[in-house]
Write a protein that holds these residues in place. Sequence first.
Motif, PDB file in Angstrom:
ATOM      1  N   VAL A 100       0.865  -1.173   0.000  1.00 47.21           N
ATOM      2  CA  VAL A 100       0.000   0.000   0.000  1.00 47.21           C
ATOM      3  C   VAL A 100       0.903   1.224   0.000  1.00 47.21           C
ATOM      4  CG1 VAL A 100      -0.118   0.246   2.526  1.00 47.21           C
ATOM      5  CG2 VAL A 100      -2.035   1.038   1.111  1.00 47.21           C
ATOM      6  N   PHE A 101       0.390   2.330  -0.513  1.00 45.87           N
ATOM      7  CA  PHE A 101       1.094   3.600  -0.437  1.00 45.87           C
ATOM      8  C   PHE A 101       0.368   4.500   0.552  1.00 45.87           C
ATOM      9  CE2 PHE A 101       2.302   2.351  -4.854  1.00 45.87           C
ATOM     10  CZ  PHE A 101       3.674   2.320  -4.667  1.00 45.87           C
ATOM     11  N   THR A 102       1.108   5.374   1.212  1.00 46.35           N
ATOM     12  CA  THR A 102       0.475   6.342   2.096  1.00 46.35           C
ATOM     13  C   THR A 102       0.692   7.774   1.619  1.00 46.35           C
ATOM     14  OG1 THR A 102       2.440   6.229   3.508  1.00 46.35           O
ATOM     15  CG2 THR A 102       0.521   4.915   4.172  1.00 46.35           C
ATOM     16  N   ALA A 103       1.671   7.992   0.758  1.00 47.24           N
ATOM     17  CA  ALA A 103       1.926   9.325   0.209  1.00 47.24           C
ATOM     18  C   ALA A 103       1.534   9.404  -1.256  1.00 47.24           C
ATOM     19  CB  ALA A 103       3.401   9.698   0.381  1.00 47.24           C
ATOM     20  N   SER A 140      -5.959   3.972   3.635  1.00 51.53           N
ATOM     21  CA  SER A 140      -4.948   4.956   3.290  1.00 51.53           C
ATOM     22  C   SER A 140      -5.583   6.169   2.607  1.00 51.53           C
ATOM     23  CB  SER A 140      -3.890   4.337   2.369  1.00 51.53           C
ATOM     24  OG  SER A 140      -2.885   5.278   2.058  1.00 51.53           O
ATOM     25  N   LEU A 141      -6.509   5.920   1.690  1.00 55.07           N
ATOM     26  CA  LEU A 141      -7.176   7.022   0.999  1.00 55.07           C
ATOM     27  C   LEU A 141      -7.983   7.877   1.972  1.00 55.07           C
ATOM     28  CD1 LEU A 141      -8.324   5.154  -2.214  1.00 55.07           C
ATOM     29  CD2 LEU A 141      -6.880   7.191  -2.174  1.00 55.07           C
ATOM     30  N   VAL A 172      -0.193   7.421   9.194  1.00 57.18           N
ATOM     31  CA  VAL A 172       0.860   7.874   8.282  1.00 57.18           C
ATOM     32  C   VAL A 172       0.243   8.552   7.055  1.00 57.18           C
ATOM     33  CG1 VAL A 172       2.783   7.137   6.834  1.00 57.18           C
ATOM     34  CG2 VAL A 172       2.459   6.111   9.090  1.00 57.18           C
ATOM     35  N   ALA A 173      -0.854   8.006   6.549  1.00 54.47           N
ATOM     36  CA  ALA A 173      -1.519   8.623   5.396  1.00 54.47           C
ATOM     37  C   ALA A 173      -2.051  10.007   5.755  1.00 54.47           C
ATOM     38  CB  ALA A 173      -2.654   7.726   4.903  1.00 54.47           C
ATOM     39  N   ALA A 174      -2.570  10.171   6.968  1.00 52.71           N
ATOM     40  CA  ALA A 174      -3.030  11.487   7.408  1.00 52.71           C
ATOM     41  C   ALA A 174      -1.875  12.483   7.437  1.00 52.71           C
ATOM     42  CB  ALA A 174      -3.683  11.384   8.785  1.00 52.71           C
TER      43      ALA A 174
END
Length: 244
Positions: A34-37, A64-65, A137-139
């Motif tokens: 998954v990506f967070t940035a 994450s979104l 982290v996504a926030a």
Amino acid sequence: MKPRAGAVLTSVMLVLTLTTGMIEAVSFLVLGPVFTAVQTGNLLFLAFALTGAADLSPAASGVSLVGFAVGTVLGSRVESGVDRRGGRWFVVALLAEGALLGVGALVAWRTGVHAPTAPTAPGEPLTGRHLAVIALVAAAMGLRNVTALRASVPDVPTTLSTRALTALLSALPPIADTRIGSGPRHERRRLASVGAMFTGGVLGAWLLDGTAAPAVVLFLPAAIALGLGTAHLVAGAERTSVRG
């Protein structure tokens, strides 16, 4: 008050770009994939996962979104509010980002998020502790993107390298696209932006492949953001900020 444009601000944004590589190393290699940035990749992961693609989690991408969206909205409100009152929103943004990343690292440490030496087995669903770290982290990265947009350093968005790489290659002689902007200053900044992202990814993956726990790798970007925010705070508004 906005951060003063110049070499110092550009350097700060390049350091943040490096931390993005480290953060995404943890996100992709430990929490996901998954990506967070890089939410473009995340949108595609979610699309692929919803069609039944193997080894992709719609829950991870969805969390994450949502975390990114919450961080973006709250970051925009907070930074705009501080700015309207004549405050130093850039300092607040750096400290808030560092705090969110620090909490994410703390959750990863206290809940025992899998280290790379004992990864989640293929096909095993992610646990609530993974999703909690992803959301935090996504926030932080949503907040980071608001900060980067407001700081508006050319070619250094801190969470993407595609535009910088495109501009770097398009401005190369002998057929340089003059509408993109060329010259040593532009090229150095673009090369530094791409190099910082790559270096951060290498550093994060190297640490994870060694003895560092994921929480430790997340603590480093948290400490860097907090350190940068503190340095700007101590330096004083007259040296680091301008009105506008």
